[in-house]
Design a protein around this motif. Structure first.
Motif, short mmCIF file in Angstrom:
data_model
loop_
_atom_site.label_atom_id
_atom_site.label_comp_id
_atom_site.label_asym_id
_atom_site.label_seq_id
_atom_site.Cartn_x
_atom_site.Cartn_y
_atom_site.Cartn_z
N SER A 1 5.00 -2.89 -4.22
CA SER A 1 5.44 -3.62 -5.41
C SER A 1 4.28 -3.70 -6.39
CB SER A 1 5.86 -5.04 -5.01
OG SER A 1 4.70 -5.76 -4.62
N ILE A 2 4.58 -4.22 -7.60
CA ILE A 2 3.50 -4.32 -8.61
C ILE A 2 2.38 -5.23 -8.10
CG2 ILE A 2 2.95 -5.25 -10.90
CD1 ILE A 2 5.55 -4.14 -11.89
N LYS B 1 0.43 -3.34 -5.73
CA LYS B 1 -0.35 -2.32 -6.43
C LYS B 1 -1.62 -2.93 -7.04
CE LYS B 1 3.16 1.11 -7.47
NZ LYS B 1 4.18 1.48 -8.45
#
Lengths: 329, 329
Positions: B252-253, B256
């Motif tokens: 997921s962001i 990340k």
């Protein structure tokens, strides 16, 4: 239901790691029985808190002199924890032994109390590699400094027997400097020819050491010197990486917090690759099931070794290995 | 000022990695001169953008058939990039060669164009290990499947010569299964006795493979088969760890972002341990300086190999190695 003999002595950390790990294991696994061999008098507090499925067998401890010269163990009958455990195993009072004793001691006692298959001149040490997928067993990790082509084929056969219960056509490889069939010393090229004709396996030819940890193969056959070097080298590199990562996150509270989050995220990576999880080598090639735990095994590693013993018993690994060794002409 | 011959062919990624890495290196190091050997016609765009301290020598490329049978190179005079580079080195038109060509090719050509020390029957491949501290060189990483005690001592002498410019009493070890003097095969125990009498070094005895990466020793002597296995096994384990870490942070962001932070924090760890930074093995034991780059070396690794060549020239490593080999009786 498995009956496991555990030698509480031996190993770098000794009884104070082995005993609590065992008691936890047998508390969590009431279907199995534990027989703890060792100097019970010295660990009375543990004896009194043992669960019902744990029994203590009070014995002497192996002396450092006996440990240093295992060949002497072949000549006289001893009263050490590990030797009494072997007697119990030989009498079928227990199904397997788990011990962190020196490899030389276990190889000598497996020869003394077990029946060795005629294709082998000593027991073979089979060890599981830490991989990210599949299961990979490497052998010999024992005392062979070099191996003839016949010995390499026998090692492969032991591995095949060990993996047959899990994979109908196990993948077999020989450790070499390169993957091409013309590479490496003669004994490896000869073993290559023999194994390429072996039925009921997927022979993958030569494998290089950098491909050992990706789960590409189920069985890697090599001599003890090379096998030990490969596995110790990987352990050294992994342990250094993990400790370096930890060192990076101790500078400030912010870093410590970040370190905690990252530690959590890294946990699944680390637990897959950590040598502790692959702990529990099988002393193979005789009619006995003996699991050797690392000398420096901590709790998690010892639990892995106990589980390995249960698995070896339930999959009848000794008989299966014998069957495959019978196929070696 | 060093004159470096670079073979643009050879290696898994070939000229499209080698050439731009070289041009960058010589742009950043205007005090050195680069001689790029290879099929210049096919890489005209690079030729035209080369800095003033880079010269191109238009040659053929080594064929796959020649590559597969390096012994044939000994018998006839070739026109490949690597062979023309060796001719230039032999004529002292350049000071060293950097090439990602197969080890067998480099060993054959160093024998053909160089003068081999009488203590060796083939050149020795010395490779730097990735460590967190100090510098550790291991040898032989070449084509020796096993080693006699005399060969092991000669390998140690090569390592001593290589490290002497940096350490007045370099630390020397022999790779073995255990650290006790009575352990391992006879040839290792004999080499142990010889090296324990060697003056001007700190002989550390036997080292186990799990201690290779902590910078404990400067020189590790072993046969080529074992050495290759150790280094490849560590590379496999490290690469798998690093890629597993990356895989953990793509979900997921938030992950990340966390991955980016981790990547930054891990950078110093990774850069110390990454095999790329230890790239650049020395083909040693002759009067020529030849640096072998990994077959799969990317830009950072190639820069490390070029720096290694400069270092070998400036420290007069070939002469120093020769002096130490002279001491072997």
């Amino acid at each position: 239901m498995a009956k496991l003999a555990v030698d509480i002595h031996g190993g770098d950390f000794g009884p104070f790691v082995v005993i609590p790990s065992c008691l936890d294991f047998f508390r969590s696994n009431p279907q199995h029985f534990g027989y703890l061999f060792g100097n019970a008098q010295s660990y009375r507090a543990y004896v009194s808190e043992s669960p019902a499925n744990v029994e203590w067998i009070d014995t002497d401890e192996l002396s450092d002199i006996e440990r240093a010269t295992p060949s002497k163990l072949l000549r006289k009958s001893g009263t050490s924890s590990i030797e009494i455990a072997y007697k119990a195993l030989s009498n079928k009072d227990v199904d397997a032994i788990v011990s962190a004793e020196h490899t030389g001691v276990l190889l000598a006692l497996s020869t003394k109390y077990g029946q060795l298959h005629s294709q082998l001149n000593r027991p073979v040490l089979a060890s599981w590699l830490p991989t990210t997928s599949s299961e990979t067993v490497m052998l010999d990790l024992g005392a062979s400094f070099s191996a003839t082509s016949d010995q390499l084929v026998a090692y492969a056969a032991v591995g095949i027997g060990l993996m047959r219960s899990r994979y109908s056509t196990p993948k077999v490889s020989l450790l070499n400097l390169g993957t091409e069939a013309f590479k490496g010393p003669l004994e490896l090229r000869t073993a290559y020819q023999v194994l390429s004709q072996w039925e009921g396996i997927e022979f993958q030819g030569f494998i290089e050491a950098n491909d050992l940890y990706c789960g590409r193969t189920h069985i890697v056959a090599t001599d003890g010197f090379t096998g030990n070097t490969a596995i110790k080298s990987a352990e050294g590199a992994l342990k250094l990486t993990l400790s370096s990562v930890s060192d990076q996150f101790t500078a400030s509270i912010w870093h410590k917090l970040l370190g905690l989050v990252l530690k959590y995220r890294l946990k699944s990576v680390v637990s897959q690759l950590h040598p502790d999880n692959a702990n529990g080598a099988l002393v193979a090639g005789s009619d006995l099931i003996v699991i050797k735990s690392h000398g420096n095994a901590r709790r998690r590693a010892l639990t892995a070794a106990l589980n390995r013993a249960v698995d070896a018993i339930e999959s009848q690994s000794a008989e299966r290995i014998w069957e495959e060794l019978d196929k070696v002409r």
